[in-house]
Scaffold this motif. Structure first.
Motif, short mmCIF file in Angstrom:
data_model
loop_
_atom_site.label_atom_id
_atom_site.label_comp_id
_atom_site.label_asym_id
_atom_site.label_seq_id
_atom_site.Cartn_x
_atom_site.Cartn_y
_atom_site.Cartn_z
N ALA A 124 6.05 -8.58 -4.99
CA ALA A 124 4.38 -9.51 -4.35
C ALA A 124 4.79 -9.00 -2.99
O ALA A 124 4.02 -9.87 -2.13
CB ALA A 124 5.13 -10.89 -5.24
N VAL A 125 6.09 -9.07 -2.41
CA VAL A 125 5.76 -8.40 -1.32
C VAL A 125 5.78 -6.95 -0.82
O VAL A 125 6.02 -5.92 -1.06
CB VAL A 125 7.47 -8.60 -0.43
N ALA A 126 4.39 -7.19 -0.74
CA ALA A 126 3.81 -5.26 -0.53
C ALA A 126 4.99 -4.75 0.10
O ALA A 126 4.96 -3.36 -0.28
CB ALA A 126 2.35 -5.79 0.44
N ALA A 127 5.01 -4.71 1.04
CA ALA A 127 5.99 -3.77 1.87
C ALA A 127 7.70 -3.10 1.23
O ALA A 127 8.15 -1.94 0.91
CB ALA A 127 6.89 -3.96 3.48
N HIS A 128 7.64 -3.91 0.16
CA HIS A 128 9.02 -3.57 -1.00
C HIS A 128 8.35 -2.62 -1.65
O HIS A 128 9.63 -1.60 -2.21
CB HIS A 128 9.30 -4.84 -1.68
N GLY A 129 7.81 -2.57 -2.10
CA GLY A 129 6.98 -1.39 -3.23
C GLY A 129 7.46 -1.51 -4.82
O GLY A 129 7.14 -2.52 -5.41
N ALA A 130 7.66 -0.04 -5.85
CA ALA A 130 7.51 -0.59 -6.80
C ALA A 130 8.99 -0.80 -7.14
O ALA A 130 9.71 -0.34 -6.70
CB ALA A 130 7.90 1.00 -7.43
N MET A 131 9.51 -1.74 -8.37
CA MET A 131 10.45 -2.08 -8.78
C MET A 131 10.97 -1.39 -9.61
O MET A 131 10.55 -0.62 -10.05
CB MET A 131 10.37 -3.64 -9.40
N GLU A 132 12.30 -1.32 -9.72
CA GLU A 132 12.94 -0.47 -10.84
C GLU A 132 13.61 -1.86 -11.64
O GLU A 132 13.78 -2.44 -12.10
CB GLU A 132 13.91 -0.24 -10.37
N LEU A 133 13.14 -0.80 -13.18
CA LEU A 133 13.48 -1.30 -14.45
C LEU A 133 15.08 -0.51 -14.50
O LEU A 133 15.60 -0.57 -14.25
CB LEU A 133 13.12 0.08 -15.62
N GLN A 134 15.62 -2.10 -15.45
CA GLN A 134 16.41 -2.42 -15.54
C GLN A 134 17.38 -2.37 -16.97
O GLN A 134 16.96 -2.56 -17.65
CB GLN A 134 17.46 -3.99 -14.88
N PRO A 135 18.46 -1.88 -16.92
CA PRO A 135 19.22 -0.93 -18.33
C PRO A 135 19.28 -2.78 -19.33
O PRO A 135 19.05 -3.27 -18.69
CB PRO A 135 20.68 -0.69 -18.24
#
Length: 135
Positions: A124-135
């Motif tokens: 949601a914080v635009a500058a942070h970018g894509a999130m990572e899938l956790q195992p």
């Protein structure tokens, strides 16, 4: 308006870094409630989750409101309530779905999805970018 509005707590507010659950179109209320329960069970510090429906935040479900609702009606899985005496409900994670967890590498934001066949969500914080899938 959808059935999920019954779960929402207007007093919960919406924190941009709150836990979010992306709800697929047409997901039944009992499935959404079970996903919320799984998030609260997994993260004892989580006070509220935001439901995202059709790509937009629908509102927040607070732990307190959810506990009131679950205490009153129970969370249903399949045709009966959990612990309804059918002998078919086992302790542990639900087996009707898998909750996919995405985390931001720059902050503690998490997004939960019931579907994994889409692009990873952005923080949601635009500058942070894509999130990572956790195992």
């Amino acid at each position: 308006m959808n059935a999920y509005h019954l779960l929402l707590d207007p007093a919960a507010g919406q924190d941009v870094r709150a836990r979010r659950i992306v709800v697929p179109d047409g997901a039944p209320l009992d499935l959404v409630a079970t996903a919320i329960m799984a998030v609260f069970d997994e993260d004892a510090e989580c006070a509220a989750v935001t439901l995202v429906v059709r790509g937009l935040p629908s509102g927040a479900v607070s732990r307190a409101r959810f506990a009131q609702l679950v205490g009153a009606i129970g969370v249903h899985r399949g045709d009966g309530a959990v612990g309804a005496g059918d002998g078919g409900t086992l302790p542990g994670p639900p087996n009707r779905f898998e909750l996919f967890t995405y985390t931001c590498t720059a902050c503690d934001a998490r997004v939960y999805r019931l579907e994994a066949d889409r692009q990873p969500p952005d923080c949601a914080v635009a500058a942070h970018g894509a999130m990572e899938l956790q195992p």
